[in-house]
Design a protein around this motif. Structure first.
Motif, PDB file in Angstrom:
ATOM      1  N   SER A  86      11.837 -54.473  35.286  1.00 56.80           N
ATOM      2  CA  SER A  86      10.429 -54.715  34.959  1.00 56.80           C
ATOM      3  C   SER A  86       9.558 -54.352  36.164  1.00 56.80           C
ATOM      4  O   SER A  86       8.504 -53.726  36.019  1.00 56.80           O
ATOM      5  CB  SER A  86      10.216 -56.180  34.575  1.00 56.80           C
ATOM      6  N   ILE A  87      10.019 -54.743  37.342  1.00 59.21           N
ATOM      7  CA  ILE A  87       9.300 -54.400  38.582  1.00 59.21           C
ATOM      8  C   ILE A  87       9.283 -52.884  38.778  1.00 59.21           C
ATOM      9  O   ILE A  87       8.255 -52.299  39.135  1.00 59.21           O
ATOM     10  CB  ILE A  87       9.962 -55.092  39.797  1.00 59.21           C
ATOM     11  N   ILE A  88      10.431 -52.242  38.525  1.00 58.00           N
ATOM     12  CA  ILE A  88      10.510 -50.780  38.652  1.00 58.00           C
ATOM     13  C   ILE A  88       9.577 -50.111  37.642  1.00 58.00           C
ATOM     14  O   ILE A  88       8.918 -49.110  37.950  1.00 58.00           O
ATOM     15  CB  ILE A  88      11.960 -50.300  38.453  1.00 58.00           C
ATOM     16  N   SER A  89       9.504 -50.677  36.431  1.00 57.42           N
ATOM     17  CA  SER A  89       8.632 -50.117  35.387  1.00 57.42           C
ATOM     18  C   SER A  89       7.167 -50.196  35.788  1.00 57.42           C
ATOM     19  O   SER A  89       6.391 -49.269  35.519  1.00 57.42           O
ATOM     20  CB  SER A  89       8.846 -50.878  34.065  1.00 57.42           C
ATOM     21  N   ILE A  90       6.798 -51.297  36.421  1.00 63.16           N
ATOM     22  CA  ILE A  90       5.418 -51.436  36.901  1.00 63.16           C
ATOM     23  C   ILE A  90       5.129 -50.362  37.952  1.00 63.16           C
ATOM     24  O   ILE A  90       4.050 -49.760  37.962  1.00 63.16           O
ATOM     25  CB  ILE A  90       5.187 -52.848  37.490  1.00 63.16           C
ATOM     26  N   THR A  91       6.108 -50.104  38.808  1.00 61.10           N
ATOM     27  CA  THR A  91       5.945 -49.075  39.848  1.00 61.10           C
ATOM     28  C   THR A  91       5.806 -47.676  39.236  1.00 61.10           C
ATOM     29  O   THR A  91       4.930 -46.902  39.630  1.00 61.10           O
ATOM     30  CB  THR A  91       7.162 -49.092  40.795  1.00 61.10           C
ATOM     31  N   THR A  92       6.661 -47.354  38.263  1.00 61.36           N
ATOM     32  CA  THR A  92       6.632 -46.015  37.661  1.00 61.36           C
ATOM     33  C   THR A  92       5.434 -45.817  36.734  1.00 61.36           C
ATOM     34  O   THR A  92       5.157 -44.690  36.326  1.00 61.36           O
ATOM     35  CB  THR A  92       7.928 -45.738  36.865  1.00 61.36           C
ATOM     36  N   SER A  93       4.741 -46.917  36.386  1.00 57.63           N
ATOM     37  CA  SER A  93       3.590 -46.799  35.481  1.00 57.63           C
ATOM     38  C   SER A  93       2.452 -45.977  36.098  1.00 57.63           C
ATOM     39  O   SER A  93       1.577 -45.492  35.388  1.00 57.63           O
ATOM     40  CB  SER A  93       3.063 -48.188  35.097  1.00 57.63           C
ATOM     41  N   PHE A  94       2.497 -45.823  37.419  1.00 61.76           N
ATOM     42  CA  PHE A  94       1.445 -45.059  38.101  1.00 61.76           C
ATOM     43  C   PHE A  94       1.713 -43.551  38.075  1.00 61.76           C
ATOM     44  O   PHE A  94       0.896 -42.762  38.521  1.00 61.76           O
ATOM     45  CB  PHE A  94       1.302 -45.545  39.541  1.00 61.76           C
ATOM     46  N   VAL A  95       2.886 -43.167  37.540  1.00 59.79           N
ATOM     47  CA  VAL A  95       3.202 -41.743  37.391  1.00 59.79           C
ATOM     48  C   VAL A  95       2.534 -41.238  36.122  1.00 59.79           C
ATOM     49  O   VAL A  95       2.606 -41.878  35.072  1.00 59.79           O
ATOM     50  CB  VAL A  95       4.729 -41.519  37.313  1.00 59.79           C
ATOM     51  N   SER A  96       1.910 -40.095  36.168  1.00 53.49           N
ATOM     52  CA  SER A  96       1.052 -39.614  35.076  1.00 53.49           C
ATOM     53  C   SER A  96       1.755 -39.481  33.733  1.00 53.49           C
ATOM     54  O   SER A  96       1.210 -39.882  32.703  1.00 53.49           O
ATOM     55  CB  SER A  96       0.440 -38.262  35.459  1.00 53.49           C
TER      56      SER A  96
END
Length: 359
Positions: A86-96
């Motif tokens: 979930s933490i990783i998903s939040i981080t990758t959410s900033f990728v276009s």
């Protein structure tokens, strides 16, 4: 390939390997695609059925444990990777190309709705704990069957009645959303527990059958394979749009029938054509199905194929699985702590000992 693969029942890993391939394929194909009609009808239920089979195999180990100890063990096993990814998903959410909102992911994480494929982990936790509670407290098989039937009725009622009623209310949107989310989590956990119960008792019957002299006859093996194939072909003519993620099961009788018979067919076929070799890539993927489950969407791999690559769906599928295989090898070699709480404690212990030794 791990050395302990030969110590496991490889055909169960193969069945999970096929199931996780279908999960990935289902997320690559458009939702309305005809192939997804078949894939969605059983690709997640088979995981719950196999979980039930494993609970049956390990019955003597966990039945002696207190419910509290089992709950703690299962919580660490499932909710730790849920939190990490979930933490990783939040981080990758900033990728276009991922096209996700960090706040929405955080909200889905806190409410245990689960972002993308992560919904599976809390559902597996709750459904297994419900199963363990019933089996521990009620030893009578007849009463357990009645409870399973009651769960089916309850889950169906919640879907057909309560879910519809909530949508008809003119209440504050945030309250409405919370109630709907809670309803969905409870409903899909109830549905999942039905498959776990089925897997538990199916394993008992199946183990007896494959140990019997009857199973040694080639004609019987072929006959059962053909009968299961015929039943599934007949069931395939009946359309039923489903998605367990959102507790959508359509016709309940058709949903459970398709999920059970397709799962049995895959499991039986994997046992029938059992390949006990370190080169069984399906077993390798099945053994590492958790990693594939939590990474192929949540790390944006499938989305990246859509964003960067123009080609056929199967080409994208193959590329995703190649990348997933590399991720599995990397995690198993250096980053086991990402998916395993026990590995995290061991890693922390090693770091502490190293720091103490360096003083």
């Amino acid at each position: 390939m791990s050395d302990d693969l030969s110590k496991r029942e490889v055909w169960k890993d193969t069945a999970r390997g096929i199931a996780i391939l279908l999960v990935v394929l289902g997320h690559i194909f458009p939702v309305e695609h005809k192939v997804n009609q078949i894939i969605y009808s059983f690709h997640v239920p088979i995981f719950f059925i196999i979980s039930g089979m494993l609970l049956s195999i390990n019955y003597d180990k966990w039945i002696c444990m207190s419910f509290k100890d089992i709950a703690i063990k299962k919580f660490k096993e499932y909710m730790y990777p849920y939190l990490i990814f979930s933490i990783i998903s939040i981080t990758t959410s900033f990728v276009s190309f991922v096209k996700a909102d960090a706040f929405d992911i955080l909200k889905e994480t806190i409410t245990l709705e689960g972002y993308l494929t992560l919904w599976f982990l809390p559902t597996l936790l709750f459904s297994e704990l419900l199963f363990v509670f019933v089996v521990e407290k009620i030893r009578s098989v007849k009463f357990q069957v009645l409870i399973v039937f009651g769960i089916i009725v309850m889950a169906t009622y919640v879907i057909k009645v309560l879910f519809g009623v909530i949508y008809g209310y003119t209440t504050i949107e945030i309250i409405k959303e919370c109630v709907i989310t809670l309803n969905n989590e409870i409903t899909r956990s109830l549905i999942a527990s039905v498959f776990i119960f089925f897997g538990f008792y199916f394993n008992k019957l199946f183990s007896r059958f494959i140990s019997s002299d009857l199973y040694k006859k080639i004609s019987i093996k072929v006959l059962i394979f053909c009968v299961l194939l015929f039943i599934n072909v007949i069931l395939s003519f009946f359309k039923n749009s489903v998605d367990l993620h959102y507790s959508v099961i359509g016709n309940p009788i058709l949903y459970y029938s398709k999920a059970v018979f397709l799962s049995i067919f895959v499991i039986y076929a994997c046992k029938l054509f059992d390949i006990e070799t370190k080169y069984n890539i399906l077993a390798f993927w099945g053994k590492n199905s958790l990693i594939i489950f939590v990474t192929h969407l949540n790390l944006g791999i499938s989305q990246m194929m859509e964003f960067m690559f123009v080609g056929g769906l199967f080409i994208k599928f193959i590329l995703v699985m190649v990348i997933e295989t590399i991720i599995i090898l990397i995690i198993n070699k250096w980053l086991k702590w990402l998916v395993n709480y026990k590995e995290l404690t061991l890693t922390i212990g090693k770091i502490k000992n190293k720091c103490i030794g360096d003083r």
